[in-house]
Design a protein around this motif. Structure first.
Motif, PDB file in Angstrom:
ATOM      1  N   GLY A 112       0.784  -1.232   0.000  1.00 12.93           N
ATOM      2  CA  GLY A 112       0.000   0.000   0.000  1.00 12.93           C
ATOM      3  C   GLY A 112       0.813   1.279   0.000  1.00 12.93           C
ATOM      4  O   GLY A 112       0.254   2.366  -0.070  1.00 12.93           O
ATOM      5  N   ALA A 113       2.144   1.176   0.076  1.00 13.72           N
ATOM      6  CA  ALA A 113       2.982   2.374   0.091  1.00 13.72           C
ATOM      7  C   ALA A 113       4.397   2.009  -0.348  1.00 13.72           C
ATOM      8  O   ALA A 113       4.755   0.838  -0.418  1.00 13.72           O
ATOM      9  CB  ALA A 113       3.016   2.979   1.496  1.00 13.72           C
ATOM     10  N   LEU A 114       5.170   3.048  -0.633  1.00 11.99           N
ATOM     11  CA  LEU A 114       6.572   2.849  -0.989  1.00 11.99           C
ATOM     12  C   LEU A 114       7.377   4.042  -0.506  1.00 11.99           C
ATOM     13  O   LEU A 114       6.831   5.083  -0.162  1.00 11.99           O
ATOM     14  CB  LEU A 114       6.750   2.663  -2.498  1.00 11.99           C
ATOM     15  CG  LEU A 114       6.320   3.833  -3.385  1.00 11.99           C
ATOM     16  CD1 LEU A 114       7.473   4.785  -3.625  1.00 11.99           C
ATOM     17  CD2 LEU A 114       5.806   3.311  -4.696  1.00 11.99           C
ATOM     18  N   CYS A 115       8.683   3.876  -0.490  1.00 11.59           N
ATOM     19  CA  CYS A 115       9.581   4.948  -0.087  1.00 11.59           C
ATOM     20  C   CYS A 115      10.810   4.909  -0.991  1.00 11.59           C
ATOM     21  O   CYS A 115      11.352   3.834  -1.255  1.00 11.59           O
ATOM     22  CB  CYS A 115      10.004   4.752   1.364  1.00 11.59           C
ATOM     23  SG  CYS A 115      11.260   5.921   1.916  1.00 11.59           S
ATOM     24  N   LEU A 116      11.212   6.055  -1.481  1.00  9.44           N
ATOM     25  CA  LEU A 116      12.455   6.190  -2.234  1.00  9.44           C
ATOM     26  C   LEU A 116      13.403   7.041  -1.397  1.00  9.44           C
ATOM     27  O   LEU A 116      13.080   8.171  -1.047  1.00  9.44           O
ATOM     28  CB  LEU A 116      12.216   6.861  -3.585  1.00  9.44           C
ATOM     29  CG  LEU A 116      11.407   6.057  -4.587  1.00  9.44           C
ATOM     30  CD1 LEU A 116      11.044   6.915  -5.781  1.00  9.44           C
ATOM     31  CD2 LEU A 116      12.171   4.826  -5.031  1.00  9.44           C
TER      32      LEU A 116
END
Length: 72
Positions: free
Chosen positions: A33-37
């Motif tokens: 449901g989410a991501l981070c770069l």
């Protein structure tokens, strides 16, 4: 989306472990449901002389700039 940064690497995280977690405004977040770069230096830079140094010396200022541009 475009990403500009002054670091040579990027780490990509996902939220594979979430399962029905309630967030802001009661929104329920599920798996993926989410991501981070996260822009960063190369993890093994301290052991590789050919990589840009990631050592921050005492008394020196560390600065890291990154810009995200979203368009559609």
């Amino acid at each position: 989306m475009e990403l500009w940064a002054d670091q040579p690497g990027v780490q990509f995280y996902t939220v594979n472990g979430l399962s029905g977690v309630r967030g802001k405004g009661g929104k329920v977040y599920g798996r993926y449901g989410a991501l981070c770069l996260e822009t960063r230096g190369f993890p093994d830079a301290v052991n590789r002389p050919s990589f840009p140094s990631q050592i921050v010396r005492p008394g020196k200022v560390y600065r890291h700039d990154m810009v995200f541009k979203f368009s559609f």
